[in-house]
Scaffold this motif. Structure first.
Motif, PDB file in Angstrom:
ATOM      1  N   PRO A  30      -2.643   3.499   6.147  1.00 44.10           N
ATOM      2  CA  PRO A  30      -2.126   2.147   6.394  1.00 44.10           C
ATOM      3  C   PRO A  30      -1.566   1.970   7.798  1.00 44.10           C
ATOM      4  N   TYR A  41       0.840   8.561   8.057  1.00 39.62           N
ATOM      5  CA  TYR A  41       0.573   9.791   7.308  1.00 39.62           C
ATOM      6  C   TYR A  41      -0.690  10.484   7.798  1.00 39.62           C
ATOM      7  N   LEU A  69       0.857  -1.193   0.000  1.00 39.46           N
ATOM      8  CA  LEU A  69       0.000   0.000   0.000  1.00 39.46           C
ATOM      9  C   LEU A  69       0.883   1.229   0.000  1.00 39.46           C
ATOM     10  N   MET A  70       0.311   2.335  -0.476  1.00 43.27           N
ATOM     11  CA  MET A  70       1.045   3.589  -0.402  1.00 43.27           C
ATOM     12  C   MET A  70       0.836   4.172   0.991  1.00 43.27           C
ATOM     13  N   PRO A  71       1.868   4.268   1.766  1.00 41.90           N
ATOM     14  CA  PRO A  71       1.672   4.729   3.154  1.00 41.90           C
ATOM     15  C   PRO A  71       1.142   6.157   3.208  1.00 41.90           C
ATOM     16  N   SER A  72       1.333   6.899   2.132  1.00 39.01           N
ATOM     17  CA  SER A  72       0.926   8.304   2.182  1.00 39.01           C
ATOM     18  C   SER A  72      -0.519   8.499   1.718  1.00 39.01           C
ATOM     19  N   LEU A  73      -1.227   7.403   1.423  1.00 40.90           N
ATOM     20  CA  LEU A  73      -2.622   7.546   1.002  1.00 40.90           C
ATOM     21  C   LEU A  73      -3.524   6.784   1.972  1.00 40.90           C
ATOM     22  N   PRO A 127       4.048   0.843   8.331  1.00 39.74           N
ATOM     23  CA  PRO A 127       4.081   1.926   7.353  1.00 39.74           C
ATOM     24  C   PRO A 127       4.143   3.250   8.073  1.00 39.74           C
ATOM     25  N   PRO A 128       4.892   4.197   7.555  1.00 42.67           N
ATOM     26  CA  PRO A 128       4.942   5.495   8.213  1.00 42.67           C
ATOM     27  C   PRO A 128       3.549   6.088   8.325  1.00 42.67           C
ATOM     28  N   ARG A 131       1.781  14.577   0.471  1.00 43.83           N
ATOM     29  CA  ARG A 131       1.818  13.953   1.797  1.00 43.83           C
ATOM     30  C   ARG A 131       3.216  13.435   2.108  1.00 43.83           C
TER      31      ARG A 131
END
Lengths: 252, 790
Positions: free
Chosen positions: A155, B405, A115-119, B402-403, B427
């Motif tokens: 996430p 956000y 997964l994209m951690p920033s989404l 996961p970091p 982000r």
């Protein structure tokens, strides 16, 4: 378990069966390296997978199942042989066509979710719906995996099982023709694993996507329409499962 | 294989280094250029100092000079008795004019050599030909630089006028001397080989020519160790007073030595300021890179912990890793520093007319440089290890969470305003403000370095232009043998081809304010000059005043004076009065340090009405040859300086002297900037590789995938620009003062153009780096990227 052995090769000249195939390969070979260091990951694999089936690929590490999945998924190129998706030859596609193939038809689920951690959850799914032709809504896709309540979580705020379900939602939201899962439960405990498998089974039924699952958990085979056993870069046997069980009945 | 002998941890070290060889090399290169500047600048100052010292010693350069009108030789015995005086030599120092066909008259210094011995002080270094035959009065040894500039060789003859009589002399030899390391003709500011002529002749010939039989007009004094020079000077002045002393002076005031010292001070200044800046940037970069690198090693560190390696062993392992990069960089820097230093020494030897110059890199310098880079690297290591040390092996080995956000801000509006990839970019940047900030800062500092160097380049060009097109606009400057009545000016004005004449009166003087002193002079000018002017910071003409002096800013700084204060002027010619003059204004000067005063007011103060030392003139270009010829025939004219020539020699001085270093430094700044920008892009790629591969798998095109990476790079670059401008602004001041010498002042002006250029350069470097990582995005191995966990 009531199973019946069957050699797929005998059916390849059957025309109606051919048109009914999601994937077909003939003599697929994959060699890494060259000369003495050459490793034969696939040694001329012939295979046909009918549309809409849930197929489990079993076999020891290095037996070639991931390599085949990658080639069918358009992530890797074969050294030799041909692979078809419906009537299109994957092995003849260039990089651009393969990108479009992945974009339109294929959903991937990985062991480590990716997964994209920033989404957020819903945004991770939208990542795919925004570039698809006829997607379901991201909310609907997350509903399918039972995550309607966690749409705007990142996430980092989700458990491993939940992250994998978001990954599945992301893979199915485009209404893929084919769903590829490489060790989808590998990083999960068995209870969470079962939940994820149930979700995969439900989705296979609901959207009719041909689903290929690589797993080390032999028990998973019980829920498949077809089980393909790999050994030494080739198919050792294909088992058609007449009496599928539901995911809940599986344990390992 | 050699690897087999190593412990498994060391094997891992070697292989890891090999794996990241590109990045390691880039880091080592940044360390290397930092050390290079250190080794090069420090080494060049040290070797020049050493060579100067050795030259002075070997050729017995005098410690004190005592010019006098005419003193009998027996006085030398009295001088020798002054406590602290070790050696005394009397000599004749006369003036002559060399007449070279097609050139303006060249003022020449003629020095006597003893009849049979080598000079006890100020010996010469014969580079070609032979010494003079003491019995011949027509043999001369010529200063090598001058001879070379005019293609003169032993055996050639030259025409010179001495005490009114022109004769032909035979050049028998060429020589260098510690007295003329820096070839500045008297009354000029810039060294020029072609214009400083020195002839050595037999003392007998000169005694006759200058009517100094049994007498000398300059005493040279070598002092004993620990001698008090001011006391010696006082005694000398007393002894020589009745013979017409012009005032003894210290070697520090000897013109060549003064220029050479200033050059060395300038170079030492940049050696102290510039390398630390470069090294600090390198160290900072190293910290960032190492921190990120160690964080990426998290899994392996967990594994080592699980195997039972202690914290100290793991730290030691990574310390070696860093040490190797730092040492490779250090060695690269030292080697290239010595290599460039050797080349520069060759060049300096020519430029400074030194008989020998060996570049020597100091081991201390190298160790300090290595120490700094290692320390910087270790800081990064410590930061990273502290983050990891709290982990249990199990946690360290499991894939990191996961970091988070969720606190990265940008709620609904972000979603409405931006598409997915843009949101990922935004982000990604907001979520890790420290990392983003560090990346911006790294690029910003690198840009600041380039901006300040670019600014310095512009500064050099600016002073050249400002001095020769705004301050000094005469076509030529005529200098008289001695101050004359202003009748000569009328003579010049009447000369056909001279369109404008502006007389000036210069006196040499010791300028003083309390304990601050400066050996210079006062420049008397007409009230509203057009050919040679005083200007303010905006390059507007300042009216020359009768009620007080206008001081050049660097001089005001040296003497700690401001408008309203009084300047003490101890005049060193004529009646040698001491004047107290009020400072009324400050002027911007680029070349030299000047005191401007209205000419008539100066003459009144000196009680020498109507005297001029020379004139700035404007010449009709079509008649310049004619004017030159006629000026040469005027007996009062000691020399003519063409402005174009002066500009050329000034340019040469800036490009070949201490200023030459700016080209190397600018190059180093460029290397650092490219290195930093490229490294930032590479690190961003490494951190995002996994995400990018996922996007590619999902069917995102290469272009779409690259956007996520390049978008971040673009934002970091744009954010770095103002940081770079700020850093550059600060560094520009440091750098311009480090590169200023007493001969020329690089204004601490900030030229927006330099910043624009540096910014553009950073953007170009970012685009180039973007293009390079874009190629990596294209080559992304989707399969393997997805197999490895974050």
């Amino acid at each position: 378990m009531n199973v019946e052995t069957n050699k797929m090769l005998e059916k390849t000249d059957d025309n109606s069966a051919m048109h009914n195939c999601a994937f077909r390969t003939s003599g697929i070979t994959k060699v890494y390296g060259s000369g003495d260091a050459a490793v034969h990951a696939l040694r001329g694999v012939d295979l046909a997978i009918p549309k809409g089936e849930l197929v489990v690929l079993l076999g020891p590490s290095g037996s070639g199942k991931s390599t085949l999945l990658n080639i069918l998924g358009g992530l890797d190129a074969a050294t030799d042989g041909k692979a078809f998706f419906h009537d299109e030859e994957l092995t003849a596609m260039d990089e651009k066509a393969l990108t479009q193939y992945r974009r339109r038809h294929v959903g991937f689920v990985f062991q480590f979710y990716n997964l994209m951690p920033s989404l957020t959850a819903v945004e991770n799914v939208e990542l795919v719906t925004e570039i698809s032709d006829d997607p379901m809504s991201a909310e609907e896709a997350l509903g399918l995996v039972g995550l309607s309540e966690r749409l705007s979580h990142f996430p980092a705020q989700l458990s491993g099982g939940e992250q994998q379900r978001v990954a599945i939602a992301r893979a199915v939201a485009k209404r893929p023709t084919a769903l590829f899962c490489d060790e989808p439960t590998g990083a999960l405990d068995s209870k969470t694993g079962v939940t994820v498998l149930r979700v995969l089974q439900d989705i296979n039924r609901q959207i009719g996507a041909t689903t290929l699952i690589i797993t080390h958990a032999m028990a998973t085979a019980a829920m498949a329409d077809r089980v393909i056993h790999f050994a030494d870069g080739d198919i050792r046997e294909v088992v058609i499962n007449k009496t599928k069980v539901s995911a809940e009945e599986i344990s390992w | 294989m050699a690897l087999a002998a190593l412990s498994s941890l060391d094997k891992k070290l070697v292989r890891d280094l090999w794996r990241i060889k590109g990045q390691a090399l880039a880091i080592a290169a940044v360390v290397a250029v930092g050390i290079l500047t250190f080794v090069l600048l420090d080494g060049s100052v040290r070797s020049m100092e050493a060579s100067k010292r050795a030259y002075y010693e070997r050729y017995r350069f005098a410690d004190v000079f005592a010019p006098v009108k005419r003193a009998p030789n027996h006085i030398l015995k009295d001088i020798a008795k002054i406590p602290g005086v070790a050696t005394v030599e009397g000599r004749i120092n006369g003036g002559a004019i060399i007449d070279m066909p097609g050139l303006p008259a060249i003022r020449t210094m003629v020095l006597s050599l003893p009849m049979f011995d080598r000079p006890k002080l100020n010996d010469i270094y014969l580079t070609a030909g032979r010494l003079i035959n003491a019995t011949r009065d027509d043999e001369v040894i010529l200063l090598e630089g001058f001879a070379a500039a005019h293609q003169l060789e032993p055996g050639d003859t030259i025409k010179a006028t001495m005490n009114g009589a022109q004769r032909t002399y035979i050049i028998v030899g060429l020589a260098q001397s510690p007295e003329f390391v820096f070839t500045v003709a008297p009354g000029e500011l810039v060294p020029d080989d072609a214009r400083l002529a020195v002839m050595w002749m037999s003392v007998e010939a000169l005694e006759a020519a200058f009517d100094l039989d049994g007498a000398f007009n300059e005493a040279l004094i070598g002092t004993a160790r620990n001698a008090t020079i001011p006391a010696i000077i006082d005694r000398l002045d007393m002894i020589l007073a009745q013979y017409g002393s012009f005032g003894a002076y210290d070697r520090a005031d000897q013109i060549s030595n003064w220029f050479l010292t200033e050059e060395l001070v300038g170079r030492a200044g940049s050696a102290k300021t510039v390398p630390p800046i470069f090294l600090a940037v390198a160290a900072f970069l190293l910290t960032i890179v190492i921190t990120r690198m160690i964080q990426a090693e998290r899994g392996e560190i967990g594994l080592m912990m699980a195997f039972g390696y202690s914290q100290a062993e793991i730290s030691g392992h990574y310390f070696k890793f860093i040490l190797i990069i730092a040492i490779v960089g250090g060695v690269m820097g030292c080697l290239s520093g010595v290599w460039i230093g050797d080349g520069m020494a060759e060049y300096d030897k020519e430029f400074y007319k030194l008989p020998f110059l060996q570049f020597e890199a100091n081991i201390d310098t190298i160790l300090i440089g290595l120490g700094i880079s290692t320390l910087a690297a270790s800081t990064g290591l410590l930061v990273a290890l502290r983050q990891i040390s709290g982990l249990t092996p199990a946690v360290a080995m499991s894939p990191p969470a996961p970091p988070d956000y969720s606190k990265s801000g940008g709620g609904q509006w972000v979603k409405r305003a931006l598409d997915q990839p843009s949101r990922m970019v935004l982000r990604g940047i907001l979520r890790r403000p420290a990392r983003t900030g560090a990346a911006c800062l790294a690029v910003g500092v690198a840009m600041g370095l380039s901006a300040s160097m670019q600014n310095l380049m512009t500064g050099f060009n600016f002073i050249l232009d400002a001095n020769f097109s705004v301050v000094s606009r005469a076509d030529a400057t005529v200098v008289f043998i001695e101050p004359l009545s202003d009748k000569t000016i009328y003579e010049l004005r009447r000369m056909d081809g001279i369109t404008r004449v502006e007389p000036f009166r210069d006196v040499s003087a010791k300028l003083r304010n309390g304990l601050y002193e400066y050996r210079g002079g006062v420049s008397g000018m007409i009230a509203a000059p057009a050919l040679n002017r005083a200007v303010n910071a905006d390059l507007e003409t300042i009216q020359i005043r009768e009620d007080g002096v206008i001081l050049s800013k660097p001089l005001a700084e040296i003497l700690s004076l401001k408008p309203g204060d009084d300047l003490t002027v101890e005049v060193r010619e004529g009646r040698r009065p001491t004047l107290t003059l009020p400072v009324v204004e400050l002027a911007e000067t680029f070349l030299g340090s000047t005191v401007y005063f209205e000419m008539n007011a100066l003459n009144t103060a000196l009680k020498e009405q109507g005297r001029v030392s020379g004139a700035h003139i404007q010449i009709d270009p079509e008649k310049s040859a004619e004017v030159n010829d006629r000026l040469k025939k005027m007996p009062a004219v000691a020399g003519v300086t063409l402005n174009a020539q002066a500009r050329e020699s000034f340019e040469r001085l800036m490009n070949e002297g201490a200023g030459a270093m700016r080209f190397i430094m600018a190059m180093v700044a460029v290397i650092i900037t490219v290195g930093v920008v490229y490294n930032s892009a590479r690190i961003a790629f490494a951190e995002r590789e996994h995400d990018l591969a996922s996007l590619r798998v999902m069917g995102f095109t290469r272009r779409e995938t690259s956007f996520v990476l390049l978008g971040e790079l673009a934002i970091v670059t744009i954010a770095a620009l103002p940081i770079g401008a700020g850093v550059g602004f600060y560094l520009a001041h440091l750098v311009s003062s480090a590169f200023s010498t007493e001969m020329y002042t690089i204004p601490a002006t900030v030229y927006p153009r330099s910043f624009g250029e540096a910014g553009l350069f950073v953007v170009l470097a970012a685009m180039g780096s973007g293009w390079l990582v874009q190629r990596d995005v294209n080559k992304l191995d989707m399969v393997s990227a997805l197999k490895t966990r974050e």
